[in-house]
Scaffold this motif. Structure first.
Motif, PDB file in Angstrom:
ATOM      1  N   ILE A   1      -1.303  33.441  91.113  1.00 16.83           N
ATOM      2  CA  ILE A   1      -0.146  34.326  91.263  1.00 16.83           C
ATOM      3  C   ILE A   1       0.620  33.879  92.186  1.00 16.83           C
ATOM      4  CG2 ILE A   1      -1.358  35.791  92.811  1.00 16.83           C
ATOM      5  CD1 ILE A   1      -0.027  38.216  91.569  1.00 16.83           C
ATOM      6  N   SER A   2       0.159  32.843  93.178  1.00 13.93           N
ATOM      7  CA  SER A   2       1.098  32.289  94.259  1.00 13.93           C
ATOM      8  C   SER A   2       1.508  30.833  93.950  1.00 13.93           C
ATOM      9  CB  SER A   2       0.035  32.158  95.549  1.00 13.93           C
ATOM     10  OG  SER A   2      -1.079  31.283  95.130  1.00 13.93           O
ATOM     11  N   ILE A   3       1.595  30.664  92.507  1.00 12.53           N
ATOM     12  CA  ILE A   3       2.433  29.489  92.121  1.00 12.53           C
ATOM     13  C   ILE A   3       3.835  29.229  92.620  1.00 12.53           C
ATOM     14  CG2 ILE A   3       2.947  30.459  89.775  1.00 12.53           C
ATOM     15  CD1 ILE A   3       2.037  27.814  88.546  1.00 12.53           C
ATOM     16  N   SER A   4       4.252  28.167  92.551  1.00 15.18           N
ATOM     17  CA  SER A   4       5.799  28.017  93.036  1.00 15.18           C
ATOM     18  C   SER A   4       6.397  28.091  91.904  1.00 15.18           C
ATOM     19  CB  SER A   4       5.777  26.445  93.672  1.00 15.18           C
ATOM     20  OG  SER A   4       5.646  25.555  92.644  1.00 15.18           O
ATOM     21  N   ILE A   5       7.820  28.282  92.038  1.00 17.83           N
ATOM     22  CA  ILE A   5       8.572  28.520  91.059  1.00 17.83           C
ATOM     23  C   ILE A   5       8.832  27.015  90.024  1.00 17.83           C
ATOM     24  CG2 ILE A   5      11.095  28.804  90.226  1.00 17.83           C
ATOM     25  CD1 ILE A   5       9.648  31.447  91.169  1.00 17.83           C
ATOM     26  N   ALA A   6       8.744  26.088  90.571  1.00 16.01           N
ATOM     27  CA  ALA A   6       8.847  24.731  90.065  1.00 16.01           C
ATOM     28  C   ALA A   6       7.708  24.533  89.293  1.00 16.01           C
ATOM     29  CB  ALA A   6       9.379  23.785  91.044  1.00 16.01           C
ATOM     30  N   GLN A   7       6.566  24.816  89.839  1.00 16.18           N
ATOM     31  CA  GLN A   7       5.497  24.538  89.114  1.00 16.18           C
ATOM     32  C   GLN A   7       5.133  25.229  87.977  1.00 16.18           C
ATOM     33  OE1 GLN A   7       3.525  21.871  88.906  1.00 16.18           O
ATOM     34  NE2 GLN A   7       1.192  22.332  89.285  1.00 16.18           N
TER      35      GLN A   7
ATOM     36  N   ASP B   1      17.547  24.240  88.273  1.00 15.50           N
ATOM     37  CA  ASP B   1      18.519  22.875  88.203  1.00 15.50           C
ATOM     38  C   ASP B   1      18.611  22.291  89.528  1.00 15.50           C
ATOM     39  OD1 ASP B   1      19.629  20.861  87.464  1.00 15.50           O
ATOM     40  OD2 ASP B   1      21.374  21.409  86.467  1.00 15.50           O
ATOM     41  N   TYR B   2      17.627  21.460  90.063  1.00 13.82           N
ATOM     42  CA  TYR B   2      17.462  21.031  91.314  1.00 13.82           C
ATOM     43  C   TYR B   2      18.336  19.605  91.512  1.00 13.82           C
ATOM     44  CZ  TYR B   2      13.871  24.488  92.170  1.00 13.82           C
ATOM     45  OH  TYR B   2      13.105  25.404  92.068  1.00 13.82           O
ATOM     46  N   LEU B   3      18.677  19.166  92.707  1.00  8.05           N
ATOM     47  CA  LEU B   3      19.498  18.016  92.900  1.00  8.05           C
ATOM     48  C   LEU B   3      18.594  16.847  93.066  1.00  8.05           C
ATOM     49  CD1 LEU B   3      22.485  16.852  93.327  1.00  8.05           C
ATOM     50  CD2 LEU B   3      22.057  17.286  95.556  1.00  8.05           C
TER      51      LEU B   3
ATOM     52  N   ALA C   1      12.249  16.724  92.238  1.00  8.45           N
ATOM     53  CA  ALA C   1      12.045  18.328  91.723  1.00  8.45           C
ATOM     54  C   ALA C   1      12.033  18.303  90.467  1.00  8.45           C
ATOM     55  CB  ALA C   1      13.022  19.124  92.286  1.00  8.45           C
ATOM     56  N   TYR C   2      11.360  19.324  89.834  1.00 10.46           N
ATOM     57  CA  TYR C   2      11.437  19.866  88.232  1.00 10.46           C
ATOM     58  C   TYR C   2      12.582  20.637  88.005  1.00 10.46           C
ATOM     59  CZ  TYR C   2       9.183  19.703  83.542  1.00 10.46           C
ATOM     60  OH  TYR C   2       8.781  19.681  82.354  1.00 10.46           O
ATOM     61  N   SER C   3      13.222  20.355  87.232  1.00  5.21           N
ATOM     62  CA  SER C   3      14.320  21.077  86.575  1.00  5.21           C
ATOM     63  C   SER C   3      14.388  21.247  85.032  1.00  5.21           C
ATOM     64  CB  SER C   3      15.972  20.436  86.824  1.00  5.21           C
ATOM     65  OG  SER C   3      15.892  20.158  88.390  1.00  5.21           O
ATOM     66  N   ALA C   4      14.423  22.424  84.599  1.00 12.85           N
ATOM     67  CA  ALA C   4      14.444  22.684  83.165  1.00 12.85           C
ATOM     68  C   ALA C   4      14.690  24.303  82.875  1.00 12.85           C
ATOM     69  CB  ALA C   4      12.871  22.536  82.725  1.00 12.85           C
ATOM     70  N   THR C   5      14.887  24.622  81.702  1.00  7.34           N
ATOM     71  CA  THR C   5      15.354  25.708  81.322  1.00  7.34           C
ATOM     72  C   THR C   5      14.294  26.242  80.003  1.00  7.34           C
ATOM     73  OG1 THR C   5      17.938  25.609  81.886  1.00  7.34           O
ATOM     74  CG2 THR C   5      17.000  27.377  80.326  1.00  7.34           C
ATOM     75  N   VAL C   6      13.430  27.027  80.421  1.00  6.80           N
ATOM     76  CA  VAL C   6      12.295  27.359  79.437  1.00  6.80           C
ATOM     77  C   VAL C   6      12.286  28.811  79.051  1.00  6.80           C
ATOM     78  CG1 VAL C   6      11.237  25.238  80.589  1.00  6.80           C
ATOM     79  CG2 VAL C   6      10.857  27.492  81.423  1.00  6.80           C
ATOM     80  N   ASP C   7      11.698  28.976  77.972  1.00 10.65           N
ATOM     81  CA  ASP C   7      11.224  30.088  77.298  1.00 10.65           C
ATOM     82  C   ASP C   7       9.638  30.518  78.138  1.00 10.65           C
ATOM     83  OD1 ASP C   7      10.649  32.684  76.101  1.00 10.65           O
ATOM     84  OD2 ASP C   7      10.683  31.750  74.165  1.00 10.65           O
ATOM     85  N   ILE C   8       9.786  31.186  79.245  1.00 14.14           N
ATOM     86  CA  ILE C   8       8.446  31.509  79.510  1.00 14.14           C
ATOM     87  C   ILE C   8       7.715  32.640  79.038  1.00 14.14           C
ATOM     88  CG2 ILE C   8       7.444  32.162  81.807  1.00 14.14           C
ATOM     89  CD1 ILE C   8       9.482  30.620  83.371  1.00 14.14           C
ATOM     90  N   LEU C   9       6.680  32.400  78.507  1.00 15.53           N
ATOM     91  CA  LEU C   9       5.878  33.680  77.885  1.00 15.53           C
ATOM     92  C   LEU C   9       4.653  33.690  78.930  1.00 15.53           C
ATOM     93  CD1 LEU C   9       5.550  32.451  74.352  1.00 15.53           C
ATOM     94  CD2 LEU C   9       7.274  33.702  75.478  1.00 15.53           C
ATOM     95  N   GLN C  10       4.258  34.835  79.472  1.00 16.53           N
ATOM     96  CA  GLN C  10       3.235  35.234  80.433  1.00 16.53           C
ATOM     97  C   GLN C  10       2.454  36.539  80.139  1.00 16.53           C
ATOM     98  OE1 GLN C  10       4.354  35.424  84.715  1.00 16.53           O
ATOM     99  NE2 GLN C  10       2.540  34.155  84.937  1.00 16.53           N
TER     100      GLN C  10
END
Length: 369
Positions: A110-116, A172-174, A178-187
């Motif tokens: 639950i404490s995962i970073s947004i990028a990860q 979208d990071y400069l 960093a990891y940049s993407a637009t994804v369909d997150i299912l959780q």
């Protein structure tokens, strides 16, 4: 549920349903009010109880068993990632490294970073062309709230988008690192919480922004002097039945022969549509009499979550029969499950957040007019 003590049967049901919904990541279904926009079985559940109220049964008796196979697979994938990191650290600058391992890890703390989190959600889409449901579990929601309050608000925003299939989230990071993407997150998520931690988690923005309507709240009873709950140990036959069902469900996700993801599996639930419409129409009649804005807002996603649970329960019946054409007996059972779940989810939301939602709505209406 047969092995759970009476006060914990409902919590056992919703906890198991949430775990199994993550396992059944390839199931798709049409909801009567959403036309051709298909649904995945995505559930977000919070089981709330006072300290020492016995919440740990969820981890020990349910989550650990149902999600064991997924965790073992993820651990193998994590070991591959760690081995590659160690190789990079020890390699010389002139040494040419192999490509990183193509890992897919679905269990996320639950404490995962947004990028990860974005990276975990993007991996199956990159490698297999389709999203897979991520799994998030914690038996201490309070620890997650306290440890990272600023980032946690972003996690709650993602939780709102990850309730619906095809609802994307992007970063979208400069920086090239960093990891940049637009994804369909299912959780799917299952959180254990004390009432005070739940109040911190479900703040004003969570209530007004739609977080609570996506949440199945299961409060545990806390009777003074009540004996500690005792769960019966699974018999050999029960464990074998559970293992066989989980193996068949997993076979609808991964193809061991080809190493690929199985196609989406649509479950025909049109026979449940009249029951869904009848329950929703009854809620509208009650709302017209009461004028409750909370009731008007809460019942819609209560029905959606209950419909997903009903679909989940119809799915293993089909596995047993070897066909998704269920008998009338199974139809009756699934209808009862939908009606129970829809009413329970709605009543829990109204008891916990109904008055607060009404008050916040009344504060907002004058400024809007």
């Amino acid at each position: 549920m047969r092995n759970a003590p009476e006060p914990y049967k409902v919590a056992t049901f919703f906890a198991a349903a949430t775990c199994l919904s993550c396992v059944a990541t390839r199931i798709r279904v049409y909801y009567p009010y959403d036309g051709l926009n298909e649904h995945a079985l995505l559930l977000q559940t919070i089981i709330s109880g006072e300290q020492s109220s016995g919440k740990s049964f969820v981890r020990n008796n349910i989550e650990k068993g149902i999600m064991a196979h997924l965790r073992r697979r993820d651990e193998e994938q994590r070991q591959q990632e760690q081995a590659y990191r160690e190789m990079k650290q020890t390699a010389s600058k002139a040494e040419k490294l192999p490509s990183p391992p193509r890992t897919v890890i679905r269990t996320c703390p639950i404490s995962i970073s947004i990028a990860q989190l974005i990276k975990r959600a993007d991996a199956p889409q990159r490698y297999f062309g389709t999203p897979l449901t991520l799994w998030s579990f914690t038996d201490e929601l309070s620890a997650a709230v306290e440890s990272n309050k600023r980032a946690f608000s972003n996690i709650k925003t993602i939780a709102r988008t990850s309730y619906d299939l095809h609802s994307t989230y992007g970063v979208d990071y400069l920086s090239d690192n960093a990891y940049s993407a637009t994804v369909d997150i299912l959780q799917c998520s299952l959180y254990l919480s004390t009432p005070s931690a739940l109040d911190d988690y479900a703040d004003k923005s969570f209530i007004e922004g739609g977080g609570i309507t996506r949440t199945i709240l299961v409060p545990l009873s806390d009777v003074i002097g009540e004996e500690a709950p005792l769960f019966k140990t699974l018999t050999t036959e029960q464990q074998a039945a559970i293992d066989a069902t989980l193996q068949r469900m997993d076979a609808d996700v991964f193809s061991e022969t080809t190493g690929t993801i199985q196609p989406e599996l649509f479950i025909d639930m049109e026979w449940l549509f009249p029951t869904v419409r009848a329950w929703c129409n009854e809620q509208n009649r009650q709302i017209l009499r009461s004028g409750s804005r909370a009731h008007n807002t809460f019942f819609k996603r209560s029905s959606v979550s209950a419909f997903r649970i009903a679909t989940l329960c119809a799915y293993p019946y089909g596995l047993e029969k070897g066909s998704q054409r269920l008998s009338m007996k199974h139809h009756r059972r699934v209808k009862q499950i939908y009606l129970f779940a829809a009413q329970y989810i709605l009543d829990s939301m109204l008891r916990k957040w109904g008055k607060r939602y009404e008050a916040l709505t009344q504060q907002r209406i004058p400024s809007e007019s």
